[in-house]
Design a protein around this motif. Sequence first.
Motif, PDB file in Angstrom:
ATOM      1  N   ARG A 137       0.819  -1.197   0.000  1.00 22.27           N
ATOM      2  CA  ARG A 137       0.000   0.000   0.000  1.00 22.27           C
ATOM      3  C   ARG A 137       0.862   1.259   0.000  1.00 22.27           C
ATOM      4  O   ARG A 137       1.726   1.438   0.844  1.00 22.27           O
ATOM      5  CB  ARG A 137      -0.917   0.003   1.231  1.00 22.27           C
ATOM      6  N   LEU A 138       0.590   2.139  -0.959  1.00 27.06           N
ATOM      7  CA  LEU A 138       1.133   3.483  -0.956  1.00 27.06           C
ATOM      8  C   LEU A 138       0.151   4.388  -0.210  1.00 27.06           C
ATOM      9  O   LEU A 138      -0.964   3.975   0.094  1.00 27.06           O
ATOM     10  CB  LEU A 138       1.336   3.977  -2.393  1.00 27.06           C
ATOM     11  N   PRO A 139       0.531   5.635   0.081  1.00 25.00           N
ATOM     12  CA  PRO A 139      -0.442   6.533   0.710  1.00 25.00           C
ATOM     13  C   PRO A 139      -1.688   6.691  -0.159  1.00 25.00           C
ATOM     14  O   PRO A 139      -1.611   6.658  -1.389  1.00 25.00           O
ATOM     15  CB  PRO A 139       0.330   7.863   0.819  1.00 25.00           C
ATOM     16  N   ASN A 140      -2.829   6.850   0.475  1.00 20.08           N
ATOM     17  CA  ASN A 140      -4.061   7.080  -0.266  1.00 20.08           C
ATOM     18  C   ASN A 140      -3.982   8.383  -1.054  1.00 20.08           C
ATOM     19  O   ASN A 140      -3.311   9.340  -0.648  1.00 20.08           O
ATOM     20  CB  ASN A 140      -5.257   7.154   0.679  1.00 20.08           C
ATOM     21  N   ARG A 141      -4.686   8.419  -2.170  1.00 22.44           N
ATOM     22  CA  ARG A 141      -4.825   9.671  -2.905  1.00 22.44           C
ATOM     23  C   ARG A 141      -5.660  10.643  -2.077  1.00 22.44           C
ATOM     24  O   ARG A 141      -6.572  10.249  -1.378  1.00 22.44           O
ATOM     25  CB  ARG A 141      -5.493   9.412  -4.259  1.00 22.44           C
ATOM     26  N   THR A 142      -5.343  11.917  -2.182  1.00 23.78           N
ATOM     27  CA  THR A 142      -5.993  12.945  -1.376  1.00 23.78           C
ATOM     28  C   THR A 142      -6.847  13.842  -2.257  1.00 23.78           C
ATOM     29  O   THR A 142      -6.434  14.223  -3.354  1.00 23.78           O
ATOM     30  CB  THR A 142      -4.947  13.807  -0.645  1.00 23.78           C
ATOM     31  N   GLN A 143      -8.041  14.169  -1.771  1.00 21.47           N
ATOM     32  CA  GLN A 143      -8.903  15.112  -2.487  1.00 21.47           C
ATOM     33  C   GLN A 143      -8.705  16.513  -1.913  1.00 21.47           C
ATOM     34  O   GLN A 143      -8.697  16.708  -0.695  1.00 21.47           O
ATOM     35  CB  GLN A 143     -10.374  14.726  -2.378  1.00 21.47           C
ATOM     36  N   TYR A 144      -8.542  17.470  -2.821  1.00 19.82           N
ATOM     37  CA  TYR A 144      -8.407  18.877  -2.448  1.00 19.82           C
ATOM     38  C   TYR A 144      -9.526  19.659  -3.110  1.00 19.82           C
ATOM     39  O   TYR A 144      -9.922  19.370  -4.246  1.00 19.82           O
ATOM     40  CB  TYR A 144      -7.057  19.430  -2.881  1.00 19.82           C
ATOM     41  N   PHE A 318      -6.693  25.867  -2.068  1.00 22.54           N
ATOM     42  CA  PHE A 318      -7.169  24.499  -1.900  1.00 22.54           C
ATOM     43  C   PHE A 318      -6.896  24.008  -0.480  1.00 22.54           C
ATOM     44  O   PHE A 318      -5.862  24.316   0.107  1.00 22.54           O
ATOM     45  CB  PHE A 318      -6.485  23.554  -2.886  1.00 22.54           C
ATOM     46  N   ALA A 319      -7.809  23.232   0.032  1.00 24.70           N
ATOM     47  CA  ALA A 319      -7.640  22.562   1.315  1.00 24.70           C
ATOM     48  C   ALA A 319      -8.041  21.100   1.148  1.00 24.70           C
ATOM     49  O   ALA A 319      -8.905  20.770   0.329  1.00 24.70           O
ATOM     50  CB  ALA A 319      -8.490  23.227   2.394  1.00 24.70           C
ATOM     51  N   SER A 320      -7.417  20.233   1.918  1.00 19.57           N
ATOM     52  CA  SER A 320      -7.740  18.806   1.807  1.00 19.57           C
ATOM     53  C   SER A 320      -9.084  18.517   2.435  1.00 19.57           C
ATOM     54  O   SER A 320      -9.506  19.169   3.394  1.00 19.57           O
ATOM     55  CB  SER A 320      -6.652  17.967   2.478  1.00 19.57           C
ATOM     56  N   ARG A 321      -9.768  17.544   1.862  1.00 23.31           N
ATOM     57  CA  ARG A 321     -11.048  17.081   2.392  1.00 23.31           C
ATOM     58  C   ARG A 321     -10.839  15.766   3.127  1.00 23.31           C
ATOM     59  O   ARG A 321      -9.836  15.075   2.891  1.00 23.31           O
ATOM     60  CB  ARG A 321     -12.051  16.889   1.256  1.00 23.31           C
ATOM     61  N   PRO A 322     -11.768  15.391   4.010  1.00 24.33           N
ATOM     62  CA  PRO A 322     -11.643  14.087   4.673  1.00 24.33           C
ATOM     63  C   PRO A 322     -11.479  12.976   3.644  1.00 24.33           C
ATOM     64  O   PRO A 322     -12.221  12.902   2.660  1.00 24.33           O
ATOM     65  CB  PRO A 322     -12.963  13.960   5.447  1.00 24.33           C
ATOM     66  N   GLY A 323     -10.484  12.145   3.854  1.00 26.03           N
ATOM     67  CA  GLY A 323     -10.148  11.128   2.863  1.00 26.03           C
ATOM     68  C   GLY A 323     -11.102   9.941   2.888  1.00 26.03           C
ATOM     69  O   GLY A 323     -11.719   9.626   3.904  1.00 26.03           O
TER      70      GLY A 323
END
Length: 360
Positions: A137-144, A318-323
């Motif tokens: 597993r790599l880090p999860n993709r992040t939504q911004y 941009f800010a990250s959203r809950p993953g």
Amino acid sequence: MTPDELQASFQPAGLAHLASIIQLRRRFIGKSPNRDDERYLRWRYDLEGRSEDKGRLMIVVRADRVLGMIGTEKLRLAHGKETLDALSLMDILVDPELDGVGLGVWLSMAIFTNTPVAVAIGSNQNSIGLINRLFHRLPNRTQYAAPLTIGHYLSKRLQSKLAMSALAIPTDFALKLWRAVTFRRIPPSWSLRDLARFDDSVESLFERRWGFSEETVVRSSQYLNWRLFEAPDVKYSVIAAFEAGDMIAYIAYYIEDGRRETKTMRLIDWLVDARYGFDGFSLLVQELMRRALRERVDVVSMTFLHERLERSLWRLGFASRPGSEFATVGIRCAEPARFTDLLDGSCWNLTDANTDFDCP
């Protein structure tokens, strides 16, 4: 079914299997009036044995009934000037009546046998366990997300129009003032074009790409035209910047059709000349935000895995959203891995173009 019978029933899907494949898919993802399953499958996979470039859908079939399937897409990974063949895995589905017998694991292992690198981007409640067991597993993709207006968002959550206006008017004014102060205009040496097709100028841009030493998927005109302009159900647009006749950046995007309560512009894929880097990316994103405002879009969003870009996105609002736990990235390599950084998530650059995003 004996091991020999299982192996004998493992085959590339053809047109004759379409009805059974669609039936199995609908047991997991349902039927949508906005989705043409047959058209999507014909676009995604080679079901006629005609194309070496398209992906394959491998199935286990018994008496014309598809018991399980696993989809593959051919990818070419790049690290600097080196490239490497890989398969992206998707559509890993097993008949619910066979749940727990290990057919999903068997399907994956059958693909791994002749595959030096396999990548699984994204998962669901049915496949995440398999991803965790079989992949690194790599880090999860992040939504911004970057809000353009706040009024529409508040109107869905506040019953009082007076309270909504009291909050929305000053907030929207502050956002407008911030954009006026921080956004820059396109340089006069640049020309912007809306593309209907890619040509070989994108291959030249890829050779000069920002993030040359990162692990990424090779961009070619053939791949991008298929991926962005021939995809069913989702209509993508592409804005590109040129300077002295050379393509120096592009961003692909689409605007959701209003079925959701918030109108969203999603940035799907991008590539920027190393001479411009984040500044070039910022200029195109700011131009798209201006377009989004004219289209009365509420928010601009993107989902990706790219550590260096994540560190700078705040500068564009941009800010990250809950993953989501399903925004996974898994990789499995033959030993030893040809690219030593394949297992290091901080070295990857993946966008939504590398996911199965066209199946709403």
